[in-house]
Scaffold this motif. Structure first.
Motif: not given
Length: 378
Positions: A197-204, A281-287, A265-270, A273-275
């Motif tokens: 349910e979370y996957d499907l509602r998170d898409y939009f 994790r995107i590290e653009i914003y990491v020092p 494919v990698v939007w929803e990190r959880d 990992e499940r699949l």
């Protein structure tokens, strides 16, 4: 264009992001699925009449199929009633009407075109927006203006919706909130194949939509009752799932693709990992000193597994694709480096770069360096 349309039908949305270290985010999911394609296809679909896609806050800022415009009206109305979150509307309420009138007279315009000429200063992260830009973003979010395209500097071109959205969609009756929730969940399910349910509602981003969030469960129940979604169990997930009735279940997956950090494919990190058992994790914003794999890291999909990741940078002046780091997953097959070398060469060609240059960083990099050299000599 037919191939583009089929691919968009699978992803539904293309996330937009300004980072251009390799290629801008909205081009990459199409490349990962279609291979080297002419980016003018997306330009035509989004910037020429009749438009096939239009920019809106569908996932985040994203291109979405233009026929979804009526299904976003409730979201637009929420922004209009709320006055968005910026104070510019309170400080300069007259700007709303003035900017709409000016866009009507001028045609598609950037905020810089419409601004009062005050210079912007870069402070910390991003740009300080002018009052004009803030009001334009409110007008865009509320559907009073639409985005006609982007400039070469990646600035939005704001225009009247009737000059952007085909009349058949602009004038279409507004769906009820339940109908809108069902359509967005239906499309999210088609894009996922199978999801919670979370996957499907998170898409939009329905969980952030005050109108539709309470309707997710009844909308899912209606889709199950109609037979469009099938209740399912996925081994290891430990939570209920839904399978789209048209989801293909092939005996073998023969895929090879580099995935943008903003790929669905990698939007929803959880879910990733499940699949795939792949922690990402995107590290653009990491020092820089705290990054594990690099600044702009692309997962590498081989078959039905994500087997590694590469930190890439397109050196356009030097005409080279730089591999600043290459890392294998623990269960990566022996031919990972060879397959990755082929994919990197294809990506470099699509980006109009001459060479692939591998830095010795990461356990996969020595083997990859050799495989790239062998590719060049082949």
């Amino acid at each position: 264009m037919r191939t583009f349309a089929r691919t968009l039908g699978r992803t539904q949305v293309l996330q937009i992001d300004s980072v251009n270290v390799v290629q801008r985010a909205h081009y990459m999911p199409l490349y990962s699925r279609m291979g080297p394609y002419d980016v003018e296809l997306l330009h035509r679909a989004s910037g020429a009449s009749p438009r096939r896609v239009v920019e809106y806050w569908a996932h985040v800022a994203a291109f979405m199929p233009v026929e979804l415009w009526p299904h976003m009206r409730h979201r637009m109305r929420f922004f209009e009633e709320r006055g968005h979150e910026w104070s510019a509307i309170r400080h300069r309420p007259e700007l709303v009407g003035e900017l709409i009138d000016e866009v009507r007279a001028r045609g598609a315009s950037t905020s810089r075109d419409l601004d009062d000429g005050l210079p912007r200063q870069k402070v910390h992260w991003g740009w300080n927006w002018s009052e004009t830009k803030k009001v334009l973003e409110y007008l865009f979010a509320s559907g009073q203006l639409a985005v006609a395209g982007r400039t070469s500097q990646f600035e939005r071109l704001y225009d009247l919706p009737e000059r952007v959205v085909p009349a058949v969609h602009l004038q279409a009756p507004e769906p009820t909130p339940l109908e809108a929730a069902m359509e967005l969940l239906r499309r999210g399910a088609a894009a996922h194949g199978v999801g919670t349910e979370y996957d499907l509602r998170d898409y939009f981003r329905l969980q952030h939509d005050r109108t539709l969030a309470p309707l997710v469960k009844p909308a899912l129940a209606a889709l199950v009752e109609s037979g469009e979604l099938l209740p399912a169990e996925v081994e290891g997930w430990g939570r209920p799932a839904y399978l789209h009735r048209d989801a293909a279940r092939p005996r073998k997956v023969d895929a090879r693709a580099l995935l943008s950090p903003f790929d669905p494919v990698v939007w929803e990190r959880d879910r990733t990992e499940r699949l795939f058992g792949f922690f990402y994790r995107i590290e653009i914003y990491v020092p820089a000193d705290k990054r594990v794999h690099g600044y702009y890291v692309l997962p590498f999909l081989l078959g039905d597994r994500i087997v590694g990741r590469v930190d890439l940078k397109a050196d356009r002046k030097g005409r080279r694709l730089q591999v600043l780091g290459a890392f294998a997953e623990p269960d990566a097959p022996e031919h990972t480096a060879a397959e990755l070398a082929v994919e990197l060469r294809a990506l470099a060609g699509w980006l109009d770069l001459d060479t692939v240059e591998v830095t010795l960083n990461g356990e996969l990099s020595p083997e990859l360096k050799v495989a790239v050299k062998e590719q060049d000599g082949a």
